[in-house]
Scaffold this motif. Structure first.
Motif, mmCIF file in Angstrom:
data_model
loop_
_atom_site.group_PDB
_atom_site.id
_atom_site.type_symbol
_atom_site.label_atom_id
_atom_site.label_comp_id
_atom_site.label_asym_id
_atom_site.label_seq_id
_atom_site.Cartn_x
_atom_site.Cartn_y
_atom_site.Cartn_z
ATOM 1 N N ALA A 416 24.660 -33.279 47.584
ATOM 2 C CA ALA A 416 23.264 -33.095 47.989
ATOM 3 C C ALA A 416 22.684 -34.428 48.437
ATOM 4 C CB ALA A 416 22.470 -32.545 46.813
ATOM 5 N N VAL A 417 22.730 -34.653 49.745
ATOM 6 C CA VAL A 417 22.137 -35.886 50.298
ATOM 7 C C VAL A 417 21.234 -35.478 51.466
ATOM 8 C CG1 VAL A 417 22.567 -38.128 51.368
ATOM 9 C CG2 VAL A 417 24.170 -37.251 49.656
ATOM 10 N N PRO A 418 19.924 -35.742 51.372
ATOM 11 C CA PRO A 418 19.009 -35.331 52.433
ATOM 12 C C PRO A 418 19.152 -36.206 53.669
ATOM 13 C CG PRO A 418 17.838 -36.628 50.806
ATOM 14 C CD PRO A 418 19.257 -36.505 50.307
ATOM 15 N N ASN A 419 18.687 -35.668 54.802
ATOM 16 C CA ASN A 419 18.813 -36.456 56.041
ATOM 17 C C ASN A 419 17.665 -37.438 56.250
ATOM 18 O OD1 ASN A 419 16.928 -34.550 56.569
ATOM 19 N ND2 ASN A 419 17.880 -33.772 58.437
ATOM 20 N N LEU A 420 16.702 -37.447 55.351
ATOM 21 C CA LEU A 420 15.654 -38.461 55.414
ATOM 22 C C LEU A 420 14.970 -38.563 54.060
ATOM 23 C CD1 LEU A 420 14.031 -40.392 57.377
ATOM 24 C CD2 LEU A 420 12.320 -38.576 57.434
ATOM 25 N N SER A 421 14.567 -39.754 53.699
ATOM 26 C CA SER A 421 13.769 -39.956 52.491
ATOM 27 C C SER A 421 12.638 -40.902 52.877
ATOM 28 C CB SER A 421 14.661 -40.569 51.399
ATOM 29 O OG SER A 421 13.875 -40.995 50.308
ATOM 30 N N VAL A 422 11.417 -40.514 52.516
ATOM 31 C CA VAL A 422 10.244 -41.307 52.921
ATOM 32 C C VAL A 422 9.360 -41.577 51.716
ATOM 33 C CG1 VAL A 422 8.282 -41.443 54.522
ATOM 34 C CG2 VAL A 422 10.247 -40.018 55.102
ATOM 35 N N THR A 423 8.790 -42.755 51.652
ATOM 36 C CA THR A 423 7.765 -43.046 50.658
ATOM 37 C C THR A 423 6.670 -43.839 51.356
ATOM 38 O OG1 THR A 423 7.390 -43.813 48.387
ATOM 39 C CG2 THR A 423 8.678 -45.269 49.794
ATOM 40 N N ALA A 424 5.455 -43.749 50.820
ATOM 41 C CA ALA A 424 4.359 -44.500 51.452
ATOM 42 C C ALA A 424 3.348 -44.925 50.409
ATOM 43 C CB ALA A 424 3.689 -43.642 52.514
ATOM 44 N N SER A 425 2.657 -46.009 50.712
ATOM 45 C CA SER A 425 1.608 -46.481 49.811
ATOM 46 C C SER A 425 0.559 -47.216 50.637
ATOM 47 C CB SER A 425 2.192 -47.417 48.749
ATOM 48 O OG SER A 425 2.583 -48.635 49.342
ATOM 49 N N GLY A 426 -0.599 -47.413 50.038
ATOM 50 C CA GLY A 426 -1.658 -48.085 50.781
ATOM 51 C C GLY A 426 -2.492 -49.008 49.919
ATOM 52 N N ARG A 427 -2.998 -50.031 50.527
ATOM 53 C CA ARG A 427 -3.898 -50.976 49.844
ATOM 54 C C ARG A 427 -4.626 -51.814 50.888
ATOM 55 N NH1 ARG A 427 -1.543 -55.520 48.510
ATOM 56 N NH2 ARG A 427 0.279 -54.536 47.622
ATOM 57 N N ASP A 428 -5.918 -52.065 50.644
ATOM 58 C CA ASP A 428 -6.700 -53.000 51.460
ATOM 59 C C ASP A 428 -6.546 -52.786 52.965
ATOM 60 O OD1 ASP A 428 -7.330 -54.145 49.040
ATOM 61 O OD2 ASP A 428 -5.741 -55.659 49.169
ATOM 62 N N GLY A 429 -6.652 -51.543 53.393
ATOM 63 C CA GLY A 429 -6.623 -51.274 54.836
ATOM 64 C C GLY A 429 -5.242 -51.240 55.455
ATOM 65 N N SER A 430 -4.208 -51.345 54.611
ATOM 66 C CA SER A 430 -2.841 -51.222 55.140
ATOM 67 C C SER A 430 -2.166 -50.011 54.516
ATOM 68 C CB SER A 430 -1.998 -52.447 54.776
ATOM 69 O OG SER A 430 -2.343 -53.541 55.585
ATOM 70 N N VAL A 431 -1.307 -49.401 55.286
ATOM 71 C CA VAL A 431 -0.460 -48.328 54.761
ATOM 72 C C VAL A 431 0.972 -48.685 55.128
ATOM 73 C CG1 VAL A 431 0.137 -45.892 54.906
ATOM 74 C CG2 VAL A 431 -2.244 -46.590 55.044
ATOM 75 N N TRP A 432 1.855 -48.649 54.118
ATOM 76 C CA TRP A 432 3.259 -48.967 54.373
ATOM 77 C C TRP A 432 4.070 -47.696 54.240
ATOM 78 C CZ3 TRP A 432 0.134 -51.975 51.176
ATOM 79 C CH2 TRP A 432 -0.187 -53.241 51.686
ATOM 80 N N VAL A 433 4.917 -47.466 55.196
ATOM 81 C CA VAL A 433 5.792 -46.293 55.169
ATOM 82 C C VAL A 433 7.232 -46.802 55.168
ATOM 83 C CG1 VAL A 433 6.337 -44.105 56.284
ATOM 84 C CG2 VAL A 433 4.053 -45.086 56.573
ATOM 85 N N SER A 434 7.976 -46.427 54.124
ATOM 86 C CA SER A 434 9.391 -46.813 54.070
ATOM 87 C C SER A 434 10.235 -45.567 54.263
ATOM 88 C CB SER A 434 9.735 -47.469 52.731
ATOM 89 O OG SER A 434 9.089 -48.718 52.627
ATOM 90 N N LEU A 435 11.193 -45.673 55.166
ATOM 91 C CA LEU A 435 12.021 -44.519 55.537
ATOM 92 C C LEU A 435 13.497 -44.880 55.382
ATOM 93 C CD1 LEU A 435 9.830 -45.153 58.191
ATOM 94 C CD2 LEU A 435 10.129 -42.692 58.239
ATOM 95 N N VAL A 436 14.257 -43.946 54.835
ATOM 96 C CA VAL A 436 15.694 -44.162 54.667
ATOM 97 C C VAL A 436 16.430 -43.080 55.438
ATOM 98 C CG1 VAL A 436 17.584 -44.407 53.004
ATOM 99 C CG2 VAL A 436 15.244 -45.003 52.317
ATOM 100 N N ASN A 437 17.318 -43.500 56.305
ATOM 101 C CA ASN A 437 18.212 -42.543 56.968
ATOM 102 C C ASN A 437 19.588 -42.676 56.324
ATOM 103 O OD1 ASN A 437 19.810 -40.969 58.554
ATOM 104 N ND2 ASN A 437 19.695 -42.260 60.394
ATOM 105 N N PRO A 438 19.961 -41.745 55.433
ATOM 106 C CA PRO A 438 21.239 -41.882 54.718
ATOM 107 C C PRO A 438 22.457 -41.466 55.540
ATOM 108 C CG PRO A 438 19.664 -40.494 53.514
ATOM 109 C CD PRO A 438 19.183 -40.620 54.928
ATOM 110 N N SER A 439 22.226 -40.848 56.698
ATOM 111 C CA SER A 439 23.378 -40.361 57.462
ATOM 112 C C SER A 439 24.280 -41.517 57.888
ATOM 113 C CB SER A 439 22.901 -39.594 58.701
ATOM 114 O OG SER A 439 24.017 -39.322 59.516
ATOM 115 N N LEU A 440 25.568 -41.320 57.687
ATOM 116 C CA LEU A 440 26.520 -42.390 58.027
ATOM 117 C C LEU A 440 26.690 -42.554 59.523
ATOM 118 C CD1 LEU A 440 29.848 -42.550 56.003
ATOM 119 C CD2 LEU A 440 28.182 -44.356 56.459
ATOM 120 N N ASP A 441 26.475 -41.460 60.268
ATOM 121 C CA ASP A 441 26.773 -41.581 61.690
ATOM 122 C C ASP A 441 25.702 -41.051 62.629
ATOM 123 O OD1 ASP A 441 29.567 -39.607 60.715
ATOM 124 O OD2 ASP A 441 27.485 -39.008 60.808
ATOM 125 N N LYS A 442 24.600 -40.537 62.106
ATOM 126 C CA LYS A 442 23.576 -40.015 63.020
ATOM 127 C C LYS A 442 22.304 -40.822 62.959
ATOM 128 C CE LYS A 442 25.056 -35.293 63.356
ATOM 129 N NZ LYS A 442 24.707 -33.893 63.295
#
Ligand code: AHR
Length: 521
Positions: A416-442
């Protein structure tokens, strides 16, 4: 200001890309704070973690500040280490703090029985550790000896560190060169009490916890010590059940351990692994989510008000030691695979911060999934280090919920490995989005949009990816990979602005981690 991110995923017909829509919408909800302690580190008297890694001594030819190697100190400052756990691990329940105080040349010489029988001269002790935390600007987290120590020994250690009185113990600290007490908040009552910390049953350990913590008084802080119970390993839910029932809110936190290990009898090499091993590793790392959920369910039963926190004070990958190194020293290399494990783990931890308040990766230098590796006067930053660097923006930011309908990657042998994992957070007018592409070849194409489009702009983005998933950073010289030291390091990454002002498009390379910053105009 917080934003809500909605990620809509759909497999696209393109052979080499998946298409993902991610929508960030304005919302007045305020998510949980992501405690910076989620980004905690663990240091142990094990192999070359302390000696060679953190401490070389003031007489060393290696550049140092009062005995602490400068390169490592600066690298750790740069990722804003919030908390450092010490002296173990298994070492903690064999450690007698009085062996490590006073003039260094007359400290006790012992055998490190857990870790290869190496001679330990105790030249790095209480003063050296607590002063290091001050230099780093982080909180110390001390693991007390319950397995082979006594309640009185632990109580005196806390007094030595925190008392400003004229007691003999506090005077001893002064005569050893430290006038003012240190600030100690986190105290672990033993480590792995079910194993190297005494092979106890949870019922017996719970009673010991109650007894030891009766005498560990904080002499320096108005609000007392934050006492951490030794928790179970992985899916040992009975340990959590018994401790919650028998200790309850006498503890401030219970700390479970979870390692990403493929098989305890055959862990495999850090730098050479198959496609199947890769997906097994990610799937094993992701299993932490269901395991933590079950521990939290038990905690909810006994503590619906959420007064007891959950720590994961040891986590990370565990591979075979590097060929030719001492098997008891757990020195392993660190590839892009490890970086993905770190990012996916953070994406999980961020979701449960109403209960999970601290996590400490094992270990900070030269042991298991380290931030940095040293050899002589050389130091390399590992791919895992770069994830800590790219994710440090999330420290003490507000969690931004992410909803997406991930697909399982086909061809992973049923893992069970998803094709995307995302997390996000915000502070002081900034929003950070971190994205993981676990696919080995796509590659993964992400269409990122957000409400109130005109009010935010992409301030920047960085990507961590490598040519090969087995790539790592190594020392120069014999045995180093060609192009060695900075083979795996983040690059800046500018998303393309889409026509019509509806968002931006990112092409996440296969097996990559991206962090993007949106800034309010
Ligand atoms: O991190 C190495 C060891 O793993 C620690 O000393 C111990 O707590 C765990 O079993």
């Amino acid at each position: 200001m917080t934003l809500c991110v909605v990620a809509l995923l759909s497999q696209c017909a393109l052979a080499l890309a998946q298409s993902v829509r991610v929508h960030v919408c304005n919302a007045d909800t305020t998510g949980n704070l992501i405690p910076k302690e989620i980004y905690g580190q663990f240091s142990e008297h094990l192999g070359r973690c302390i000696y060679d890694g953190i401490w070389v001594g003031p007489e060393s030819d290696i550049t140092n500040i009062g005995g602490y190697r400068t390169d490592v100190l600066e690298a750790l400052k740069a990722i804003r280490v919030p908390v450092l756990r010490w002296p173990g691990g298994c070492f903690a329940d064999d450690y007698h703090w009085m062996d490590g105080i006073g003039p260094r040349e007359s400290r006790t010489l012992i055998s490190n029985n857990n870790w290869g029988g190496t001679m330990e001269d105790n030249s790095f002790g209480t003063h050296e550790f607590l002063d290091y935390c001050e230099l780093l600007g982080c909180q110390p987290y001390i693991s007390g000896n319950v397995g082979s120590g006594t309640a009185s020994e632990l109580a005196k250690w806390v007094e030595y560190i925190t008392s400003d009185s004229g007691s003999t113990v506090a005077q001893m600290r002064r005569s050893n060169g430290r006038e003012k007490p240190w600030d100690l908040k986190y105290l672990g009552i033993g480590n792995e009490a079910w194993g190297c910390g005494g092979n106890m049953r949870p019922e017996y350990y719970s009673d010991l916890f109650r007894r030891y913590t009766t005498y560990t008084r904080d002499y320096n802080r108005a609000h007392g010590l934050y006492k951490v119970a030794s928790g179970g390993s992985g899916d040992d839910y009975n340990w959590t059940e018994v401790c919650m029932r028998e200790i309850g809110t006498r503890m401030n936190a219970i700390a479970v351990h979870y390692y990403t290990v493929l098989s305890w009898s055959n862990k495999g090499a850090a730098t050479s692994f198959s496609r199947d091993d890769y997906y097994r590793t990610l799937s094993c790392a992701l299993d932490i989510e269901s395991i933590l959920l079950k521990h939290m369910e038990i905690m909810d039963k006994y503590d619906p008000e959420g007064r007891v926190d959950l720590f994961v004070d040891e986590w990370g990958t565990w591979w075979d030691v590097e060929p030719g190194t001492n098997p008891g020293h757990l020195f392993q290399q660190n590839t892009m695979r490890d970086a993905l494990v770190a990012a996916l783990s953070f994406n999980v931890f961020h979701k449960y911060t109403s209960r999970i308040k601290m996590c400490n990766i094992a270990q900070v230098v030269n042991v298991l999934q380290s931030m940095v590796l040293t050899r002589g006067d050389q130091m390399v930053l590992t791919p895992t280090y770069h994830v800590f660097d790219m994710y440090k923006c999330h420290q003490d930011a507000r969690f931004v919920p992410v909803e997406y309908d991930a697909q399982q990657i086909p061809g992973t042998g049923g893992r069970a490995v998803p094709n995307l994992s995302v997390t996000a957070s915000g502070r002081d007018g900034s929003v950070w989005v971190s994205l993981v592409n676990p696919s080995l070849d796509k590659e993964c194409r992400v269409d990122l949009s957000w409400d109130d489009f005109a009010s935010y702009t992409v301030a920047g983005a960085r990507v961590l990816a490598a040519e090969n998933i087995t790539d790592y950073n190594d020392f120069e010289g014999d045995g180093a990979q060609a192009g060695a030291s900075c083979r795996v390091s983040p690059r800046s990454f500018m998303p393309a602005r889409k026509m019509g002002g509806s968002g931006v498009m990112l092409r996440l390379p296969a097996a990559s981690v991206v962090t993007l910053e949106l800034k309010a105009l």
